[in-house]
Scaffold this motif. Structure first.
Motif, PDB file in Angstrom:
ATOM      1  N   LEU A  71       0.826  -1.209   0.000  1.00 58.76           N
ATOM      2  CA  LEU A  71       0.000   0.000   0.000  1.00 58.76           C
ATOM      3  C   LEU A  71       0.864   1.266   0.000  1.00 58.76           C
ATOM      4  CD1 LEU A  71      -2.877  -0.961   2.456  1.00 58.76           C
ATOM      5  CD2 LEU A  71      -3.026  -0.608  -0.013  1.00 58.76           C
ATOM      6  N   GLN A  72       1.992   1.237   0.705  1.00 57.91           N
ATOM      7  CA  GLN A  72       2.889   2.397   0.710  1.00 57.91           C
ATOM      8  C   GLN A  72       3.497   2.607  -0.672  1.00 57.91           C
ATOM      9  OE1 GLN A  72       5.594   1.461   3.891  1.00 57.91           O
ATOM     10  NE2 GLN A  72       4.328   2.474   5.436  1.00 57.91           N
ATOM     11  N   GLN A  73       3.900   1.532  -1.335  1.00 55.26           N
ATOM     12  CA  GLN A  73       4.451   1.650  -2.690  1.00 55.26           C
ATOM     13  C   GLN A  73       3.398   2.165  -3.655  1.00 55.26           C
ATOM     14  OE1 GLN A  73       5.936  -2.234  -3.571  1.00 55.26           O
ATOM     15  NE2 GLN A  73       7.793  -1.992  -2.356  1.00 55.26           N
ATOM     16  N   LEU A  74       2.177   1.680  -3.520  1.00 55.67           N
ATOM     17  CA  LEU A  74       1.085   2.138  -4.370  1.00 55.67           C
ATOM     18  C   LEU A  74       0.806   3.617  -4.140  1.00 55.67           C
ATOM     19  CD1 LEU A  74      -1.080   1.255  -6.414  1.00 55.67           C
ATOM     20  CD2 LEU A  74      -2.579   0.827  -4.468  1.00 55.67           C
ATOM     21  N   GLY A  75       0.858   4.056  -2.898  1.00 57.56           N
ATOM     22  CA  GLY A  75       0.662   5.472  -2.585  1.00 57.56           C
ATOM     23  C   GLY A  75       1.738   6.349  -3.213  1.00 57.56           C
ATOM     24  N   ARG A  76       2.979   5.897  -3.169  1.00 59.76           N
ATOM     25  CA  ARG A  76       4.072   6.659  -3.798  1.00 59.76           C
ATOM     26  C   ARG A  76       3.858   6.767  -5.307  1.00 59.76           C
ATOM     27  NH1 ARG A  76       7.927   3.062  -1.260  1.00 59.76           N
ATOM     28  NH2 ARG A  76       7.733   3.542   0.928  1.00 59.76           N
ATOM     29  N   ARG A  77       3.494   5.648  -5.937  1.00 56.00           N
ATOM     30  CA  ARG A  77       3.265   5.668  -7.387  1.00 56.00           C
ATOM     31  C   ARG A  77       2.080   6.564  -7.738  1.00 56.00           C
ATOM     32  NH1 ARG A  77       2.405  -0.095  -8.667  1.00 56.00           N
ATOM     33  NH2 ARG A  77       3.346  -0.778  -6.745  1.00 56.00           N
ATOM     34  N   ASN A  78       1.043   6.563  -6.910  1.00 56.37           N
ATOM     35  CA  ASN A  78      -0.106   7.430  -7.161  1.00 56.37           C
ATOM     36  C   ASN A  78       0.276   8.899  -7.056  1.00 56.37           C
ATOM     37  OD1 ASN A  78      -1.797   5.285  -7.590  1.00 56.37           O
ATOM     38  ND2 ASN A  78      -2.718   5.329  -5.559  1.00 56.37           N
ATOM     39  N   LYS A  79       1.126   9.252  -6.094  1.00 55.37           N
ATOM     40  CA  LYS A  79       1.573  10.644  -5.955  1.00 55.37           C
ATOM     41  C   LYS A  79       2.390  11.066  -7.174  1.00 55.37           C
ATOM     42  CE  LYS A  79       1.684  10.739  -0.938  1.00 55.37           C
ATOM     43  NZ  LYS A  79       2.532  10.792   0.257  1.00 55.37           N
TER      44      LYS A  79
END
Length: 87
Positions: free
Chosen positions: A41-49
């Motif tokens: 989820l943290q990696q997905l959040g970074r990619r979304n940003k």
């Protein structure tokens, strides 16, 4: 008041709950799966940003380009007003 709605407290005494080894192992497995889920989820959040900033930069650059392109138009600068008719 409404104290009759509450269940009475259970006095466990000095005994601590004893867990079986299988339960402890299962808890460790669940904790590991939870850590992996949080990392994803943290990696997905970074990619979304990063994606959001890229899209925002693209929109902003298109906006700036269109503003500068309109400012360069000169066809109205050469327009002569018609002579006014005097009566």
């Amino acid at each position: 008041m409404g104290d009759s709605n509450y269940k009475p407290k259970i006095n466990a005494g000095d005994q601590e709950p004893v867990l079986k080894q299988a339960e402890l192992d299962y808890m460790k497995i669940i904790e590991q799966k939870n850590r992996e889920r949080v990392q994803k989820l943290q990696q997905l959040g970074r990619r979304n940003k990063i994606t959001g900033f890229a899209i925002g930069a693209g929109v902003f650059s298109i906006y700036l380009y269109s503003i500068f392109a309109v400012k360069q138009e000169t066809f109205l600068d050469d327009f002569d007003e018609p002579a006014k008719i005097q009566q």
